[in-house]
Design an enzyme around this catalytic site. Structure first.
Site, PDB file in Angstrom:
ATOM      1  N   ASP A  14      48.906  48.890  35.928  1.00 24.35           N
ATOM      2  CA  ASP A  14      48.476  48.230  34.422  1.00 24.35           C
ATOM      3  C   ASP A  14      49.493  47.159  34.318  1.00 24.35           C
ATOM      4  O   ASP A  14      50.774  47.852  33.828  1.00 24.35           O
ATOM      5  CB  ASP A  14      48.128  49.325  33.584  1.00 24.35           C
ATOM      6  N   ASP A 108      44.126  42.312  34.501  1.00 27.20           N
ATOM      7  CA  ASP A 108      45.402  42.954  34.555  1.00 27.20           C
ATOM      8  C   ASP A 108      45.479  44.403  35.093  1.00 27.20           C
ATOM      9  O   ASP A 108      46.665  45.069  34.757  1.00 27.20           O
ATOM     10  CB  ASP A 108      46.003  42.800  33.095  1.00 27.20           C
ATOM     11  N   GLU A 109      44.589  44.988  35.471  1.00 28.18           N
ATOM     12  CA  GLU A 109      44.748  46.398  36.212  1.00 28.18           C
ATOM     13  C   GLU A 109      43.789  46.700  37.226  1.00 28.18           C
ATOM     14  O   GLU A 109      42.817  46.238  37.564  1.00 28.18           O
ATOM     15  CB  GLU A 109      44.436  47.463  34.884  1.00 28.18           C
TER      16      GLU A 109
END
Length: 364
Positions: A14, A108-109
């Site tokens: 993350d 983003d993860e």
């Protein structure tokens, strides 16, 4: 070996305050300052906040006006989704050097299944550390990671030592860890569900564990089985590199219930801002527009309209207004959402090899 005997090694990576961190990296004048990506002091919604801004209570999905009140020195910057997507692709390229089993959740993860990996390293903990180091050196950003034997625990672990840290939850430690975990920290338990659980005397995993499957199913429907299993460390969902995307949506749960239809329309403007951002970021369009309404008694209603062609934002907003006025709302309203389906894509272009299963050799 039977599937039941498999213990996987899952990493959840993350990125730390991704959008805001990108802006600070690209503009050194913003380093160390409270930054909000998206919105402004008068209107709009914050898409992301730097850690400096979070200290003042600024959060994503908060109105720009509220964010400015909480942090008068807050610096608003316009989002640059093409830039975020560019860096996200660089980060994913790093993931693919270790495993083909990558399931992106957003820019983003992502989940990585490293049970079997391309560098033949049996330690998921060391792999996570190496991946985070490479992201920092090659992309310039910090990432946090969680490591465990299933996706739920890996995602939960990635929050433990944020920012720029990692944590591992071993199989032997999972149940004790979950018993102590505050209920609002359980992935999949949102603010509304946490409040409902609190009213039942459920404040942590141990409290949740006292209730039967029958009771949880009665109170929470199908989600009851999920809650019953996860508090016992059971989550069978595999990392899915071939994900079929069926919809794009955004929703907002309000701190105070909305008493009038006019309030709902005003709140939906902010929801549509997020839908627009996600459309621009992904290139996705949909022929069906759906309005989701959750009332204060937790009942949910959906209203939809389907077009022959993909509607643009002006038409989507016009449709949402029409759906609100389609029939009288039961008041007050707790949550509003807008979704698009019948998309212009059938499948995300993420095609990798088949998953292989091998003996578990330990996380450490």
């Amino acid at each position: 070996m039977k599937d039941e005997a498999i213990i996987r090694k899952i990493i959840h990576v993350d990125m730390d305050a991704f959008y805001a961190s990108v802006e600070q990296m690209d503009n050194p004048d913003l380093i160390g300052k409270p930054v909000a990506v998206g919105g402004n002091r008068e209107r709009g919604v914050v898409a992301a906040a730097s850690y400096e801004a979070r200290k003042y209570g600024v959060r994503s999905a908060m109105s720009g006006k509220m964010a400015a009140l909480k942090c008068p020195q807050l610096i608003f910057v316009r989002p640059r989704f093409e830039r975020y997507k560019e860096l996200s692709n660089q980060i994913r390229d790093i993931f693919y050097e270790y495993t083909d089993l990558v399931e992106p959740l957003s820019l983003d993860e992502a989940f990585l299944d490293v049970t079997v990996n391309k560098v033949n390293n049996p330690s998921a903990t060391l792999l996570a550390k190496e991946i985070r180091l490479r992201i920092k050196e090659e992309v310039g950003l910090n990432a946090s990671a969680g490591i465990s034997y299933n996706k739920f625990l890996a995602k939960t672990a990635s929050d433990i030592n944020k920012p720029n840290g990692q944590a591992v939850i071993l199989p032997k430690d999972a149940e004790v860890f979950l018993e102590k975990l505050p209920i609002e920290k359980f992935y999949g338990v949102g603010k509304v569900t946490a409040e409902k659980m609190n009213k039942l005397g459920i404040y942590n995993g141990l409290d949740l564990k006292q209730y039967s499957l029958q009771f949880l199913t009665k109170k929470f429907g199908k989600a009851g089985l999920h809650y019953f299993n996860i508090v016992r460390g059971i989550h069978q969902s595999e990392v899915q590199p071939n994900r079929l995307r069926k919809s794009l949506s955004a929703e907002n749960t309000f701190e105070q219930d909305l008493p009038t239809a006019s309030d709902c329309l005003s709140a939906l403007e902010e929801v549509l801002v997020e839908v627009k951002k996600r459309m621009e970021r992904t290139g996705i369009k949909g022929r069906t527009v759906t309005l989701k309404i959750k009332y204060s008694d937790f009942t949910i209603q959906t209203r939809s309209k389907t077009f022959e062609q993909y509607p643009e934002m002006d038409k989507i907003w016009e449709t949402v207004q029409t759906l609100v006025e389609q029939e009288e709302l039961k008041m007050p309203v707790r949550l509003l959402g807008v979704g698009l389906s019948n998309l212009n894509i059938e499948e995300e272009k993420i095609l990798f090899g088949k998953q292989l299963h091998f003996d578990f050799e330990g996380f450490e």
